[in-house]
Design a protein around this motif. Structure first.
Motif, PDB file in Angstrom:
ATOM      1  N   CYS A 177     -11.074 -34.878 -29.358  1.00 28.73           N
ATOM      2  CA  CYS A 177     -11.043 -36.348 -29.248  1.00 28.73           C
ATOM      3  C   CYS A 177     -12.014 -37.002 -30.217  1.00 28.73           C
ATOM      4  CB  CYS A 177     -11.355 -36.771 -27.811  1.00 28.73           C
ATOM      5  SG  CYS A 177     -10.038 -36.388 -26.647  1.00 28.73           S
ATOM      6  N   SER A 178     -13.190 -36.424 -30.365  1.00 27.12           N
ATOM      7  CA  SER A 178     -14.188 -36.961 -31.287  1.00 27.12           C
ATOM      8  C   SER A 178     -13.657 -36.963 -32.721  1.00 27.12           C
ATOM      9  CB  SER A 178     -15.473 -36.129 -31.185  1.00 27.12           C
ATOM     10  OG  SER A 178     -16.459 -36.649 -32.027  1.00 27.12           O
ATOM     11  N   ALA A 179     -13.024 -35.858 -33.123  1.00 26.99           N
ATOM     12  CA  ALA A 179     -12.464 -35.771 -34.480  1.00 26.99           C
ATOM     13  C   ALA A 179     -11.347 -36.798 -34.676  1.00 26.99           C
ATOM     14  CB  ALA A 179     -11.937 -34.362 -34.739  1.00 26.99           C
ATOM     15  N   LEU A 180     -10.524 -36.985 -33.650  1.00 25.84           N
ATOM     16  CA  LEU A 180      -9.421 -37.952 -33.755  1.00 25.84           C
ATOM     17  C   LEU A 180      -9.943 -39.384 -33.789  1.00 25.84           C
ATOM     18  CD1 LEU A 180      -6.935 -36.215 -31.300  1.00 25.84           C
ATOM     19  CD2 LEU A 180      -6.714 -36.367 -33.802  1.00 25.84           C
ATOM     20  N   LEU A 181     -10.960 -39.678 -32.987  1.00 27.41           N
ATOM     21  CA  LEU A 181     -11.562 -41.013 -33.002  1.00 27.41           C
ATOM     22  C   LEU A 181     -12.162 -41.321 -34.371  1.00 27.41           C
ATOM     23  CD1 LEU A 181     -13.238 -40.874 -29.498  1.00 27.41           C
ATOM     24  CD2 LEU A 181     -11.629 -42.657 -30.227  1.00 27.41           C
ATOM     25  N   LYS A 182     -12.770 -40.313 -34.979  1.00 26.78           N
ATOM     26  CA  LYS A 182     -13.393 -40.490 -36.289  1.00 26.78           C
ATOM     27  C   LYS A 182     -12.340 -40.736 -37.376  1.00 26.78           C
ATOM     28  CE  LYS A 182     -16.616 -38.230 -39.440  1.00 26.78           C
ATOM     29  NZ  LYS A 182     -17.457 -37.048 -39.663  1.00 26.78           N
ATOM     30  N   LYS A 183     -11.219 -40.019 -37.295  1.00 33.88           N
ATOM     31  CA  LYS A 183     -10.210 -40.070 -38.343  1.00 33.88           C
ATOM     32  C   LYS A 183      -9.239 -41.243 -38.210  1.00 33.88           C
ATOM     33  CE  LYS A 183      -6.865 -37.241 -40.754  1.00 33.88           C
ATOM     34  NZ  LYS A 183      -6.288 -35.930 -40.955  1.00 33.88           N
ATOM     35  N   PHE A 184      -8.939 -41.643 -36.980  1.00 29.71           N
ATOM     36  CA  PHE A 184      -7.897 -42.652 -36.745  1.00 29.71           C
ATOM     37  C   PHE A 184      -8.456 -43.837 -35.959  1.00 29.71           C
ATOM     38  CE2 PHE A 184      -5.705 -38.523 -36.934  1.00 29.71           C
ATOM     39  CZ  PHE A 184      -4.813 -38.756 -37.964  1.00 29.71           C
ATOM     40  N   GLN A 185      -8.477 -45.003 -36.586  1.00 24.15           N
ATOM     41  CA  GLN A 185      -9.001 -46.199 -35.940  1.00 24.15           C
ATOM     42  C   GLN A 185      -8.174 -46.634 -34.728  1.00 24.15           C
ATOM     43  OE1 GLN A 185     -11.904 -47.930 -36.530  1.00 24.15           O
ATOM     44  NE2 GLN A 185     -12.300 -46.096 -37.727  1.00 24.15           N
ATOM     45  N   GLU A 186      -6.890 -46.286 -34.713  1.00 21.13           N
ATOM     46  CA  GLU A 186      -6.025 -46.728 -33.614  1.00 21.13           C
ATOM     47  C   GLU A 186      -6.107 -45.830 -32.383  1.00 21.13           C
ATOM     48  OE1 GLU A 186      -3.233 -44.511 -36.539  1.00 21.13           O
ATOM     49  OE2 GLU A 186      -5.144 -45.536 -36.592  1.00 21.13           O
ATOM     50  N   VAL A 187      -6.890 -44.768 -32.446  1.00 22.49           N
ATOM     51  CA  VAL A 187      -7.013 -43.850 -31.306  1.00 22.49           C
ATOM     52  C   VAL A 187      -7.990 -44.414 -30.286  1.00 22.49           C
ATOM     53  CG1 VAL A 187      -7.893 -41.577 -30.603  1.00 22.49           C
ATOM     54  CG2 VAL A 187      -6.366 -41.779 -32.568  1.00 22.49           C
ATOM     55  N   HIS A 188      -7.557 -44.363 -29.021  1.00 22.84           N
ATOM     56  CA  HIS A 188      -8.389 -44.716 -27.873  1.00 22.84           C
ATOM     57  C   HIS A 188      -8.327 -43.543 -26.908  1.00 22.84           C
ATOM     58  CE1 HIS A 188      -7.640 -48.651 -29.594  1.00 22.84           C
ATOM     59  NE2 HIS A 188      -8.670 -49.104 -28.903  1.00 22.84           N
ATOM     60  N   VAL A 189      -9.465 -43.188 -26.328  1.00 22.94           N
ATOM     61  CA  VAL A 189      -9.535 -42.036 -25.426  1.00 22.94           C
ATOM     62  C   VAL A 189     -10.135 -42.476 -24.101  1.00 22.94           C
ATOM     63  CG1 VAL A 189     -10.576 -39.770 -25.046  1.00 22.94           C
ATOM     64  CG2 VAL A 189      -9.796 -40.415 -27.346  1.00 22.94           C
ATOM     65  N   THR A 190      -9.470 -42.076 -23.014  1.00 23.99           N
ATOM     66  CA  THR A 190     -10.010 -42.285 -21.673  1.00 23.99           C
ATOM     67  C   THR A 190     -10.086 -40.925 -20.994  1.00 23.99           C
ATOM     68  OG1 THR A 190      -9.015 -44.476 -21.504  1.00 23.99           O
ATOM     69  CG2 THR A 190      -9.683 -43.420 -19.448  1.00 23.99           C
ATOM     70  N   ILE A 191     -11.255 -40.612 -20.460  1.00 19.80           N
ATOM     71  CA  ILE A 191     -11.487 -39.362 -19.738  1.00 19.80           C
ATOM     72  C   ILE A 191     -11.817 -39.732 -18.297  1.00 19.80           C
ATOM     73  CG2 ILE A 191     -12.940 -37.306 -19.522  1.00 19.80           C
ATOM     74  CD1 ILE A 191     -11.461 -37.254 -22.124  1.00 19.80           C
ATOM     75  N   GLY A 192     -11.136 -39.098 -17.368  1.00 26.09           N
ATOM     76  CA  GLY A 192     -11.413 -39.333 -15.954  1.00 26.09           C
ATOM     77  C   GLY A 192     -11.858 -38.056 -15.284  1.00 26.09           C
ATOM     78  N   GLY A 193     -12.513 -38.198 -14.162  1.00 26.40           N
ATOM     79  CA  GLY A 193     -12.962 -37.049 -13.379  1.00 26.40           C
ATOM     80  C   GLY A 193     -14.454 -37.075 -13.163  1.00 26.40           C
ATOM     81  N   SER A 194     -14.857 -36.593 -12.012  1.00 25.93           N
ATOM     82  CA  SER A 194     -16.281 -36.573 -11.669  1.00 25.93           C
ATOM     83  C   SER A 194     -16.961 -35.356 -12.274  1.00 25.93           C
ATOM     84  CB  SER A 194     -16.459 -36.514 -10.149  1.00 25.93           C
ATOM     85  OG  SER A 194     -15.918 -37.662  -9.560  1.00 25.93           O
ATOM     86  N   THR A 195     -18.180 -35.544 -12.683  1.00 24.33           N
ATOM     87  CA  THR A 195     -19.013 -34.431 -13.136  1.00 24.33           C
ATOM     88  C   THR A 195     -20.471 -34.815 -12.952  1.00 24.33           C
ATOM     89  OG1 THR A 195     -19.512 -32.875 -14.905  1.00 24.33           O
ATOM     90  CG2 THR A 195     -19.141 -35.155 -15.565  1.00 24.33           C
TER      91      THR A 195
END
Length: 179
Positions: A12-30
């Motif tokens: 996800c980090s690599a995709l966020l860096k390369k593509f401005q249109e990428v949005h990432v949502t991560i769910g779950g408890s930790t």
């Protein structure tokens, strides 16, 4: 424990860096400190594009899934749990027209390859990043995958397996009555 959350974060980090249109949502408890720090770093690096949602109730999970294009199911390559599986998460993705990204020893590969990015233990994160990038750059192909996911989901609906469940339950009941 067997999911490759860190690998997913690297992808996800690599995709966020390369593509401005990428949005990432991560769910779950930790409560894992290193993971929470990684989430915090990505939130600050990509404001408005990376979001750690924490615990989500069922309706929130459905809403986020409905809005997604890709869904991850990555087993850690070093996991002793590298066994054949049929995870419900993948079928949820299909139901909502989300293209699964799967690195696991899964059943149903033949059907899922029509709408999923499938990987095994030996495939690198770089290959996964490259393949996802292809679909980000080729939206028509991604839309075809998403439509196919929705279509294939009907193979895994309760209605499609209802008869097999009934036979299974009848068999169990008959077996118990004989004992």
């Amino acid at each position: 424990m067997d999911r490759d959350i860190y690998g997913m974060m690297d992808i996800c980090s690599a995709l966020l860096k390369k593509f401005q249109e990428v949005h990432v949502t991560i769910g779950g408890s930790t409560s894992e400190k290193d993971l929470l720090e990684k989430f915090d770093i990505l939130t600050k690096m990509y404001p408005g594009r990376f979001f750690y949602a924490g615990y989500l109730n069922r309706n929130e999970v459905i809403q986020f899934t409905c809005d997604a294009h890709f869904g991850f199911f990555l087993i850690d390559v070093n996991s002793p749990y590298w066994v054949s599986c049929s995870p419900n998460k993948i079928f949820d993705y299909l139901l909502y027209g989300v293209a699964p990204i799967i690195r696991a020893n899964i059943e149903e590969k033949e059907n899922l390859k029509k709408c999923s990015l499938l990987y095994d233990q030996n495939d690198s994160k770089e290959k996964i990043i490259q393949d996802i990038g292809y679909f980000i750059e080729n939206r028509e192909q991604l839309q075809k995958f998403m439509k196919e996911a929705k279509k294939i989901s009907q193979l895994y609906s309760f209605e499609s397996v209802e008869e097999r469940y009934s036979l299974l339950y009848q068999s169990v009941i008959s077996s118990n009555n004989e004992n």
